[in-house]
Write a protein that holds these residues in place. Structure first.
Motif, PDB file in Angstrom:
ATOM      1  N   MET A 153       0.874  -1.119  -0.141  1.00 15.41           N
ATOM      2  CA  MET A 153       0.151   0.113   0.090  1.00 15.41           C
ATOM      3  C   MET A 153       0.755   1.080  -0.014  1.00 15.41           C
ATOM      4  SD  MET A 153      -3.260  -0.589   2.491  1.00 15.41           S
ATOM      5  CE  MET A 153      -2.440  -1.896   3.728  1.00 15.41           C
ATOM      6  N   THR A 166      -3.813   0.582  -2.989  1.00 13.50           N
ATOM      7  CA  THR A 166      -3.402  -0.688  -2.998  1.00 13.50           C
ATOM      8  C   THR A 166      -3.210  -1.298  -4.453  1.00 13.50           C
ATOM      9  OG1 THR A 166      -4.746  -0.819  -0.942  1.00 13.50           O
ATOM     10  CG2 THR A 166      -4.186  -3.052  -2.341  1.00 13.50           C
ATOM     11  N   ALA A 225      -5.409 -11.401  -2.323  1.00  8.35           N
ATOM     12  CA  ALA A 225      -4.955 -10.715  -1.023  1.00  8.35           C
ATOM     13  C   ALA A 225      -5.480  -9.010  -1.614  1.00  8.35           C
ATOM     14  CB  ALA A 225      -3.789 -10.920  -0.735  1.00  8.35           C
ATOM     15  N   GLU A 226      -5.073  -8.779  -2.741  1.00 11.03           N
ATOM     16  CA  GLU A 226      -5.141  -7.335  -3.045  1.00 11.03           C
ATOM     17  C   GLU A 226      -6.609  -6.885  -3.073  1.00 11.03           C
ATOM     18  OE1 GLU A 226      -4.454  -4.228  -7.067  1.00 11.03           O
ATOM     19  OE2 GLU A 226      -4.656  -6.450  -7.216  1.00 11.03           O
ATOM     20  N   GLN A 274      -9.035  -8.447  -1.354  1.00 11.90           N
ATOM     21  CA  GLN A 274      -9.731  -8.349   0.125  1.00 11.90           C
ATOM     22  C   GLN A 274      -9.071  -7.235   0.834  1.00 11.90           C
ATOM     23  OE1 GLN A 274      -7.758 -11.972   1.327  1.00 11.90           O
ATOM     24  NE2 GLN A 274      -9.630 -13.382   0.804  1.00 11.90           N
ATOM     25  N   LEU A 275      -7.624  -6.591   0.526  1.00 13.30           N
ATOM     26  CA  LEU A 275      -7.440  -5.552   1.247  1.00 13.30           C
ATOM     27  C   LEU A 275      -8.294  -4.124   0.661  1.00 13.30           C
ATOM     28  CD1 LEU A 275      -3.500  -5.384   0.870  1.00 13.30           C
ATOM     29  CD2 LEU A 275      -4.966  -5.335   3.111  1.00 13.30           C
ATOM     30  N   LYS A 276      -8.481  -4.258  -0.686  1.00 10.81           N
ATOM     31  CA  LYS A 276      -9.415  -3.138  -1.109  1.00 10.81           C
ATOM     32  C   LYS A 276     -10.804  -3.134  -0.521  1.00 10.81           C
ATOM     33  CE  LYS A 276      -7.004  -2.287  -5.463  1.00 10.81           C
ATOM     34  NZ  LYS A 276      -7.153  -2.336  -6.815  1.00 10.81           N
ATOM     35  N   LEU A 332     -11.347  -3.637   2.670  1.00 14.32           N
ATOM     36  CA  LEU A 332     -11.198  -3.352   4.213  1.00 14.32           C
ATOM     37  C   LEU A 332     -11.568  -1.586   4.178  1.00 14.32           C
ATOM     38  CD1 LEU A 332      -7.943  -5.151   5.278  1.00 14.32           C
ATOM     39  CD2 LEU A 332     -10.293  -5.532   5.700  1.00 14.32           C
ATOM     40  N   LYS A 338      -7.106  -1.024   7.238  1.00 16.41           N
ATOM     41  CA  LYS A 338      -5.844  -1.011   6.567  1.00 16.41           C
ATOM     42  C   LYS A 338      -4.802  -0.186   7.529  1.00 16.41           C
ATOM     43  CE  LYS A 338      -8.077  -0.328   2.250  1.00 16.41           C
ATOM     44  NZ  LYS A 338      -8.446   0.459   0.965  1.00 16.41           N
ATOM     45  N   LEU A 392      -3.594  -2.645  10.066  1.00 18.47           N
ATOM     46  CA  LEU A 392      -2.625  -3.671   9.316  1.00 18.47           C
ATOM     47  C   LEU A 392      -1.065  -3.025   9.318  1.00 18.47           C
ATOM     48  CD1 LEU A 392      -4.293  -5.326   6.339  1.00 18.47           C
ATOM     49  CD2 LEU A 392      -3.276  -6.398   8.067  1.00 18.47           C
TER      50      LEU A 392
END
Length: 83
Positions: free
Chosen positions: A1, A11, A58-59, A61-63, A65, A70, A73
């Motif tokens: 990120m 991200t 994973a990208e 899933q992160l987006k 959040l 974030k 993390l």
């Protein structure tokens, strides 16, 4: 990120995060349009995955959040790398 000057988080995935950051900063050709004029940019979170498919999942899933999640993390990673 990547964190922008205004605190926004971007991200993405890359096999070479340092090169990709340089692209986003405009030092090399090929940065994302979404980050133009938003500098200075700082790499604040990275994680290594075994293959592109895992990284893409994973990208995504992160987006999904919230910004608060974030930030959590990022804060946890900072703690792990500073000890």
């Amino acid at each position: 990120m990547i964190r922008t000057a205004s605190g926004q988080l971007y991200t993405g995935i890359s096999v070479n995060p340092e090169r990709r950051l340089r692209q986003h900063k405009g030092e090399l050709k090929g940065g994302a349009k979404a980050l133009r004029g938003k500098g200075p940019l700082t790499l604040v979170f990275q994680h290594t995955y075994v293959d592109r498919a895992s990284a893409s999942k994973a990208e995504y899933q992160l987006k999904q959040l919230s910004k608060a999640a974030k930030e959590q993390l990022i804060s946890e990673q900072s703690w792990k790398t500073s000890t």
